[in-house]
Design an enzyme around this catalytic site. Sequence first.
Site, PDB file in Angstrom:
ATOM      1  N   CYS A 111       0.834  -1.206   0.000  1.00  0.00           N
ATOM      2  CA  CYS A 111       0.000   0.000   0.000  1.00  0.00           C
ATOM      3  C   CYS A 111       0.869   1.257   0.000  1.00  0.00           C
ATOM      4  O   CYS A 111       1.441   1.621  -1.016  1.00  0.00           O
ATOM      5  CB  CYS A 111      -0.984  -0.039   1.163  1.00  0.00           C
ATOM      6  SG  CYS A 111      -2.335   1.161   0.996  1.00  0.00           S
ATOM      7  N   HIS A 212      -3.659  -4.981   0.507  1.00  0.00           N
ATOM      8  CA  HIS A 212      -3.160  -5.346   1.837  1.00  0.00           C
ATOM      9  C   HIS A 212      -3.101  -6.867   1.994  1.00  0.00           C
ATOM     10  O   HIS A 212      -4.009  -7.481   2.579  1.00  0.00           O
ATOM     11  CB  HIS A 212      -4.045  -4.732   2.926  1.00  0.00           C
ATOM     12  CG  HIS A 212      -3.771  -3.290   3.155  1.00  0.00           C
ATOM     13  ND1 HIS A 212      -2.837  -2.840   4.062  1.00  0.00           N
ATOM     14  CD2 HIS A 212      -4.290  -2.174   2.564  1.00  0.00           C
ATOM     15  CE1 HIS A 212      -2.795  -1.516   4.040  1.00  0.00           C
ATOM     16  NE2 HIS A 212      -3.667  -1.088   3.140  1.00  0.00           N
ATOM     17  N   GLU A 214      -1.381  -8.585   3.988  1.00  0.00           N
ATOM     18  CA  GLU A 214      -1.212  -9.021   5.377  1.00  0.00           C
ATOM     19  C   GLU A 214      -2.539  -9.352   6.040  1.00  0.00           C
ATOM     20  O   GLU A 214      -2.572 -10.087   7.038  1.00  0.00           O
ATOM     21  CB  GLU A 214      -0.455  -7.959   6.184  1.00  0.00           C
ATOM     22  CG  GLU A 214      -1.261  -6.764   6.649  1.00  0.00           C
ATOM     23  CD  GLU A 214      -1.513  -5.717   5.578  1.00  0.00           C
ATOM     24  OE1 GLU A 214      -2.101  -4.667   5.905  1.00  0.00           O
ATOM     25  OE2 GLU A 214      -1.134  -5.943   4.403  1.00  0.00           O
TER      26      GLU A 214
END
Length: 231
Positions: A111, A212, A214
């Site tokens: 990001c 994202h 994660e």
Amino acid sequence: MSRPVIGITCYVEPARFTVWETTTALLPYDYVDHVARAGGQPVILPPAGDPATLVDRLDGLILAGGGDVGPERYGQEPHERTGYVRPFRDDAELGLVRAALERDLPFLGVCRGMQILNVALGGGLHQHLPDVVGHQGHAPAPGDYGRMPVRLAPGSLTSKVFGTETVDVAHYHHQAVDLLAEGLTVTAHAEDGTVEAVEVEDHPFALAVQWHPETDDEPALFEALVRHARR
């Protein structure tokens, strides 16, 4: 076999925990967990001192998400929706990513990390993406990830990491790449044309994604980073 050391940049923000309310160097634990599960040794890198001096001690680097990059870094005046700018973090991470690329350190930007990469190499950003694409799908509401597919460029490193040409991913961003920096190749787009991944040309493993990873269980990007860090 020892675990390769993966540095992860972090936020510095006011935070509250147990009985304390104070300025804190912090990072969503999902980053740490993904790196550890992929076989790496995560190390959090606060934007203090000169993090660029640490690249020789790292086997890989992740530039994590965060607030907006200061628009003066790419020659623009601030948009009314640009916010959470932290100049000290911009300074630290711009220097860090340049040093990492010079050393051919395996690199993953997430990001904001993709935006820092682009700006570090001379590119620019859309400061408020809804002005460009006409919708809020990339960040539906505060604290609410949007999900949408991105199409990966055939034959790209990003496509090889996932083993497919389309992935459904979690988005939370209101800025994106506009002017692409020299030395970068776009390797993924959203359906509305937003740049969603880039790779550094002539680098063994240096890529960044606008989404994202994660927040999802899919470990492919983190496993690929750790695999290259072992080399």
